[in-house]
Motif scaffolding. Structure first.
Motif, mmCIF file in Angstrom:
data_model
loop_
_atom_site.group_PDB
_atom_site.id
_atom_site.type_symbol
_atom_site.label_atom_id
_atom_site.label_comp_id
_atom_site.label_asym_id
_atom_site.label_seq_id
_atom_site.Cartn_x
_atom_site.Cartn_y
_atom_site.Cartn_z
ATOM 1 N N THR A 1 0.311 -0.876 -0.359
ATOM 2 C CA THR A 1 -0.289 0.210 -0.019
ATOM 3 C C THR A 1 0.814 1.025 0.186
ATOM 4 O OG1 THR A 1 -0.105 -0.175 2.358
ATOM 5 C CG2 THR A 1 -1.797 -1.356 1.322
ATOM 6 N N TRP A 2 0.337 2.707 -0.119
ATOM 7 C CA TRP A 2 1.218 3.546 -0.441
ATOM 8 C C TRP A 2 1.197 3.655 0.844
ATOM 9 C CZ3 TRP A 2 2.903 7.248 -4.467
ATOM 10 C CH2 TRP A 2 2.941 8.868 -3.320
ATOM 11 N N ASP A 3 0.918 3.795 2.323
ATOM 12 C CA ASP A 3 1.219 4.840 2.862
ATOM 13 C C ASP A 3 1.844 3.759 3.956
ATOM 14 O OD1 ASP A 3 -0.957 5.987 3.411
ATOM 15 O OD2 ASP A 3 -2.856 5.533 3.907
ATOM 16 N N GLN A 4 2.381 2.157 3.648
ATOM 17 C CA GLN A 4 3.479 1.619 3.529
ATOM 18 C C GLN A 4 4.581 1.053 2.515
ATOM 19 O OE1 GLN A 4 2.563 -2.609 5.119
ATOM 20 N NE2 GLN A 4 0.355 -1.943 5.521
ATOM 21 N N TYR A 5 4.269 1.722 1.183
ATOM 22 C CA TYR A 5 5.183 1.811 0.464
ATOM 23 C C TYR A 5 6.627 2.576 0.943
ATOM 24 C CZ TYR A 5 7.492 1.857 -4.138
ATOM 25 O OH TYR A 5 8.349 1.384 -5.327
ATOM 26 N N TRP A 6 7.028 3.716 1.029
ATOM 27 C CA TRP A 6 7.686 4.558 1.442
ATOM 28 C C TRP A 6 8.449 4.101 2.741
ATOM 29 C CZ3 TRP A 6 9.175 6.927 -2.921
ATOM 30 C CH2 TRP A 6 8.205 6.612 -4.078
#
Length: 439
Positions: A85-90
């Protein structure tokens, strides 16, 4: 940082990167479709000689898997996609950079590209690009190529372009006896329709927009109406400009009269409101086509139009962006990883990406195939929106000031402050961040 230190990322640089990334989780909405997070999806080295590939959009995985199958058949190299997920990606990339367990290949975004290039996380692809017989870099948009360049070197291959268009519920328009949105619509027409299509009992709203809906929301209105978010030299906020304040005032009117309340939007994602029959209209990025065409309600009831234009300027603007395929500078499989991003960026790979409906391609002239990937909707409006585009505003500290803008705008959404006052605060907050960036 000296070039010799940047080539081999040391502990101090990693610590600085980790601190900066931990302090600023991205708050924008560009290419943020949900992925599959959880144990086993952390970015890391692939099993055996299999390349690990990290992305954040589950809707693109099936098509990319087919392109990887072609790559494997041609080269013998294997690759496996992990969707995060975007929130966890970075956060996970940051942890991977610090711990030496980055995926071999992964997506880059305008919000984050400079800090990763600056800190030596990405492989320098310059020489490989120059000697490539597959890549035609002149076929990619200059702004996207420039985005992934740092100090004269290139660190990612353009993947795609995206634009914003307007999804609307035909059934709701028919029930109200109203004409569908078309190219003649202005933002005032949009406002009037949103008001008329909002029901007092809360069963239906004209439209929706969260403070975080920047690329797929208020930024398009700002640039259509002659405003800016950031100066061309990236040193000053544009939120003190009269046209920016005017455009954001328009957003405030929508919020008060024809938009779903903040409490409703906080509880339910905007695309879910559309697919559950609660919204009449919603601007959406082209990256959302895959989940839209998989939704029976959307297919039965909705269609796509171009965004409205501003009556005063005559401009119909779409904010656009483009992802990049990057390679881990410390991958244990550098040649195979390079061959994969080269394959993704080739005309063959870009054409198949479009035809499979993965996303619009960055390669010039092949996105007509993307338009034809579904018979359920006419996607031409997304291609038409390329006629007047503004590249998604960014600087080396994008995440910091984007998050601050979103935080400041919450006061307008909850009714505790006026948009005029909040624009003044954004201007001050953003300029402070930009000043620190340029010290």
């Amino acid at each position: 940082m000296e070039k010799t230190k940047r080539k081999a990322l040391g502990g101090a640089a990693l610590a600085a990167l980790a601190l900066s990334l931990t302090a600023c989780s991205p708050g924008g909405n560009a290419n943020q479709a949900a992925g599959n997070a959880g144990p086993g999806n952390e970015p890391g080295k692939g099993s055996g000689d299999t390349l690990s590939v990290a992305i954040w959009d589950n809707g693109q995985k099936a098509g990319l898997d087919q392109i990887i199958a072609d790559y494997t058949a041609a080269t013998g190299n294997k690759a496996e996609i992990q969707v995060i997920t975007w929130d966890q990606y970075w956060t996970l990339l940051e942890a991977g950079a610090s711990g030496g367990q980055l995926p071999d290949v992964f997506w880059m975004h305008s919000n984050e590209a400079e800090r990763y290039m600056r800190n030596g996380i990405l492989m320098d692809l310059t020489g490989r690009i120059e000697s490539s017989e597959k890549l035609e870099m002149d076929k990619f948009p200059e702004e996207i190529k420039t985005l992934y360049q740092y100090e004269g070197k290139t660190y990612a291959i353009p993947k795609d372009v995206d634009t914003i268009a307007l999804w609307y519920n035909k059934t709701m328009f028919d029930e109200a006896g109203m004409d569908y949105p078309d190219e003649s619509w202005t933002w005032e027409d949009y406002y009037d329709a949103a008001v008329k299509l909002t029901k007092e009992d809360g069963s239906q709203y004209g439209t929706a927009m969260n403070p975080t809906n920047n690329q797929d929301g208020w930024m398009n209105m700002v640039y259509s109406m002659g405003g800016t978010v950031i100066s061309e030299d990236k040193t000053q906020s544009g939120f003190a400009e009269a046209n920016t304040v005017k455009a954001m005032g328009y957003v405030e009117r929508l919020l008060k009269d024809g938009m779903a309340p903040a409490t409703v939007m906080a509880e339910t994602a905007n695309d879910v409101l559309l697919s559950s029959g609660k919204l009449a209209m919603l601007p959406l990025g082209s990256w959302m086509v895959a989940p839209m065409k998989a939704n029976e309600y959307i297919v039965e009831n909705c269609a796509v139009a171009v965004l409205p234009k501003d009556a005063a300027t005559g401009r119909r603007v779409s904010i656009y962006n483009g992802l990049g395929w990057a390679v881990n500078a410390n991958t244990k499989n550098p040649e195979a990883a390079w061959q994969l991003v080269e394959w993704f960026g080739s005309k063959e790979g870009q054409t198949k990406q479009a035809e499979l409906g993965v996303s619009m391609s960055a390669y010039d002239g092949v996105s007509d195939g993307w338009k034809n990937n579904t018979q359920d909707f006419d996607l031409q409006p997304y291609l038409d929106m390329r006629e007047d585009v503004v590249f998604r505003p960014y600087s080396s500290s994008t995440v910091l000031w984007e998050n601050k803008i979103s935080e400041d705008l919450k006061a307008v959404w909850d009714g505790s402050a006026s948009m005029e006052d909040v624009c003044a605060k954004i201007h001050e907050d953003m300029n402070q961040i930009l000043a620190e960036e340029h010290q």
